[in-house]
Design an enzyme around this catalytic site. Structure first.
Site, short mmCIF file in Angstrom:
data_model
loop_
_atom_site.label_atom_id
_atom_site.label_comp_id
_atom_site.label_asym_id
_atom_site.label_seq_id
_atom_site.Cartn_x
_atom_site.Cartn_y
_atom_site.Cartn_z
N ARG A 51 0.85 -1.18 0.00
CA ARG A 51 0.00 0.00 0.00
C ARG A 51 0.89 1.24 0.00
O ARG A 51 1.94 1.22 0.62
CB ARG A 51 -0.80 0.01 1.30
N LYS A 148 3.52 -17.59 8.71
CA LYS A 148 2.70 -17.95 9.85
C LYS A 148 2.03 -16.68 10.39
O LYS A 148 2.57 -15.59 10.13
CB LYS A 148 3.54 -18.63 10.92
N LYS A 182 16.69 -23.46 9.85
CA LYS A 182 17.92 -23.31 10.64
C LYS A 182 18.92 -24.41 10.30
O LYS A 182 18.54 -25.56 10.11
CB LYS A 182 17.60 -23.34 12.13
N GLU A 216 12.82 -17.73 25.47
CA GLU A 216 13.12 -16.37 25.00
C GLU A 216 13.30 -15.46 26.21
O GLU A 216 12.66 -15.68 27.25
CB GLU A 216 11.96 -15.84 24.14
N HIS A 240 6.51 -24.32 15.55
CA HIS A 240 7.96 -24.56 15.71
C HIS A 240 8.26 -25.82 16.54
O HIS A 240 9.04 -26.67 16.12
CB HIS A 240 8.64 -23.37 16.39
N LYS A 331 8.30 -16.85 27.31
CA LYS A 331 8.90 -15.52 27.15
C LYS A 331 9.40 -15.02 28.49
O LYS A 331 8.94 -15.45 29.54
CB LYS A 331 7.84 -14.56 26.61
P1 NAD Z 1 3.16 -5.07 8.72
O1 NAD Z 1 1.86 -4.57 9.27
O2 NAD Z 1 4.41 -4.44 9.23
O3 NAD Z 1 3.16 -4.87 7.14
C1 NAD Z 1 2.04 -5.16 6.35
C2 NAD Z 1 2.36 -4.91 4.89
O4 NAD Z 1 1.21 -5.26 4.13
C3 NAD Z 1 2.69 -3.47 4.54
O5 NAD Z 1 3.69 -3.48 3.53
C4 NAD Z 1 1.39 -2.94 3.95
O6 NAD Z 1 1.57 -1.90 3.00
C5 NAD Z 1 0.86 -4.18 3.27
N1 NAD Z 1 -0.61 -4.16 3.14
C6 NAD Z 1 -1.53 -4.28 4.13
N2 NAD Z 1 -2.78 -4.20 3.61
C7 NAD Z 1 -2.66 -4.04 2.27
C8 NAD Z 1 -3.56 -3.90 1.20
N3 NAD Z 1 -4.88 -3.94 1.38
N4 NAD Z 1 -3.06 -3.74 -0.03
C9 NAD Z 1 -1.72 -3.72 -0.26
N5 NAD Z 1 -0.81 -3.86 0.72
C10 NAD Z 1 -1.27 -4.01 1.98
O7 NAD Z 1 3.15 -6.65 8.93
P2 NAD Z 1 4.41 -7.63 9.16
O8 NAD Z 1 4.82 -7.55 10.59
O9 NAD Z 1 5.43 -7.35 8.12
O10 NAD Z 1 3.75 -9.06 8.98
C11 NAD Z 1 3.39 -9.59 7.71
C12 NAD Z 1 2.94 -11.04 7.90
O11 NAD Z 1 4.02 -11.80 8.40
C13 NAD Z 1 1.81 -11.22 8.90
O12 NAD Z 1 1.00 -12.30 8.48
C14 NAD Z 1 2.53 -11.60 10.18
O13 NAD Z 1 1.72 -12.35 11.04
C15 NAD Z 1 3.65 -12.45 9.61
N6 NAD Z 1 4.85 -12.52 10.46
C16 NAD Z 1 5.49 -11.39 10.84
C17 NAD Z 1 6.64 -11.49 11.62
C18 NAD Z 1 7.42 -10.27 12.02
O14 NAD Z 1 8.45 -10.45 12.66
N7 NAD Z 1 6.98 -9.08 11.69
C19 NAD Z 1 7.10 -12.75 12.03
C20 NAD Z 1 6.42 -13.89 11.60
C21 NAD Z 1 5.30 -13.75 10.82
#
Ligand code: NAD
Length: 483
Positions: A51, A148, A182, A216, A240, A331
């Protein structure tokens, strides 16, 4: 020695959510390291799709600072940064609408390997999958990568699998569990199936019990609202810890190929006995004078969500009959460590001093912070004075064994993304595996919810709640120290 880097084929990798936290902290810094290692071809492209109309330059600037902030680049690797950044593209896409899809369609080179990383909330998976097809972007060879959490129970996981399977074949779907990427996890398979030494002992006749610990030191940090709806069981155990359990307990696959490995893992999950209520302990970290409680961190002062779980599990098959598998994760514990310990049985008889038969061999596989293995063995204490025995670890820390080359070892995300490009699904979860895992954890969670179970409090910096100690002490065993 670390295996030689083999460049992958040229590819177009689209990262939906390419501006998000995961993309900036893990995916792009990981790709940069593969680029520096010479694995990413010069004509490969990474296309951020998200977005916001930040434009190509804006995206490149964003990722440049993300790599500097999260990628810990060496001075040497920074020389490659401009060339890597030049391979980044950006498309503003509205996942739930029509905006940007035409631009994306025109950008993709369909004759190359195409991969689409869904780094967005799972509620958007269906929209992306449907639009990739309705805009005729995804070919029958295209791969999709999903993060996930894959559902929050069996029903929602099935719904997600249905949504994805309407648009893609199972052979195109890569469900990430980064623990499987890993180095030590793969080494676990190499140790088991590449040596004659261990496999004959790997069963109920010789193994007393197995402990899997993922501890953790961090709390729920900025993820409080998300975590509070999930808890340690959904966030860690269902994926995990169960994946680690599968790799430890599975039968030897006929080949090291994706379906042979995943078939064996699935059999383990399906052989898990239902868990009795008194074989599970839930915990929640409490406040100290200097640190906040879980409830404060999660901004929910009435929360009953667990930040710690310990489980005694049993696998009902010939190999593991009667062998307990103790799993725990939490945690704000005293140390950050992920370890699998195979504790072998005591000697049936000792020809030495009386206490010698009390010592048990332990194969401890350390996943983090330092990947490696130790094997505790009994030897004679050096020097004169008769036959005094000592128990010492044979240390196989990879950083020592591999010397300078250990730095070349890719981290979990790097390895898994390269596996996607190569089309190797071995280290990814299959749909039926994920569903079987939820089928085992759902009744445990439902029982807690039905009786409004209150987690036991534990101190920040401790090894977990007292009841978790009692869970294993009752069996005359001890948890390994969290250190
Ligand atoms: P975030 O909220 O930081 O980023 C979301 C992204 O999606 C952004 O780039 C946003 O622009 C885009 N987005 C959201 N709605 C949109 C739409 N309607 N159209 C176009 N783009 C859109 O989220 P995140 O932390 O990066 O997590 C992403 C996924 O990964 C999630 O499913 C989360 O559960 C999973 N995840 C994240 C982590 C982490 O460490 N952040 C770890 C494991 C899993």
């Amino acid at each position: 020695m670390v295996s030689r880097v083999i460049p992958v084929e040229p590819f177009d990798l689209v990262i939906f959510g390419g501006t998000g936290d995961l993309a900036r902290r893990k995916i792009l810094p990981g790709l940069f390291r593969r680029f520096c290692a010479g694995q990413m071809p010069a004509d490969a492209r990474i296309i951020g799709a998200a977005r916001g109309d930040i434009g190509q330059q804006g995206y490149q600037d964003l990722i440049r600072s993300a790599i500097n902030e999260f990628g810990a680049p060496s001075a040497e690797s920074l020389e490659y940064l401009d060339a890597f950044i030049a391979q980044l593209h950006y498309v503003a896409v509205d996942i739930c609408g029509d905006g940007g899809w035409d631009d994306l369609s025109k950008l993709i080179r369909k004759d190359l390997v195409n991969a689409y990383y869904f780094s967005v909330a799972p509620s958007l998976f269906g929209d992306i999958a449907a639009r990739l097809n309705s805009w005729k972007i995804a070919t029958s060879e295209a791969r999709i990568v999903v993060e996930k959490p894959f559902g929050r129970d069996l029903q929602s996981a099935k719904a997600l699998n249905n949504v994805l399977s309407q648009q893609f074949n199972e052979s195109q779907i890569y469900r990430i569990d980064h623990y499987l990427g890993k180095e030590t996890v793969q080494n676990l398979m190499a140790v088991r199936f590449g040596n004659l030494l261990f496999e004959p002992l790997w069963n109920a006749q010789y193994v007393d019990h197995i402990q899997i610990t993922v501890a953790e030191t961090v709390g729920v940090g900025g993820r409080g609202a998300y975590y509070d709806k999930s808890g340690a069981m959904r966030d860690m155990v269902q994926n995990h810890l169960m994946q680690l359990l599968c790799l430890i307990a599975m039968e030897p696959p006929s080949h090291f190929d994706p379906d042979a490995v995943r078939d064996e893992k699935l059999k383990v999950i399906r052989s898990l006995a239902p868990v009795a209520a008194h074989h599970v302990v839930r915990g929640q970290y409490d406040a100290t004078t200097s640190t906040a409680s879980y409830r404060t961190d999660a901004e929910n002062l009435r929360s009953f969500t667990e930040s710690y779980v310990a489980i005694k599990a049993h696998i009902e098959n010939w190999r593991w009959a009667g062998v307990p598998f103790y799993l725990r994760t939490g945690k704000k514990l005293k140390a950050r460590t992920s370890e699998i310990a195979i504790v072998f049985k005591k000697l049936p008889h000792s020809i030495f001093e009386k206490s010698a038969d009390e010592k048990q061999n332990v194969l401890a596989i350390q996943l983090q912070p330092n990947e490696g293995m130790t094997l505790d063995v009994t030897i004679k204490e050096p020097g004169p004075g008769g036959m005094r025995l000592v128990h010492v670890p044979l240390d196989m820390t990879f950083a020592d064994a591999l010397g300078d080359h250990s730095e070349d070892t890719p981290d979990a995300y790097e390895r898994l993304i390269m596996d996607v490009i190569r089309g190797d699904q071995t280290l990814f979860m299959r749909g039926d595996e994920v569903e079987a895992a939820w089928k085992w954890t759902d009744p445990i969670i439902e029982a807690w919810e039905a009786r409004n179970d209150v987690p036991k409090l534990y101190d920040v910096g401790s090894a977990g709640p007292e009841d978790a100690m009692a869970l294993i002490h009752r069996d005359g065993r001890r948890w390994r120290e969290v250190k």
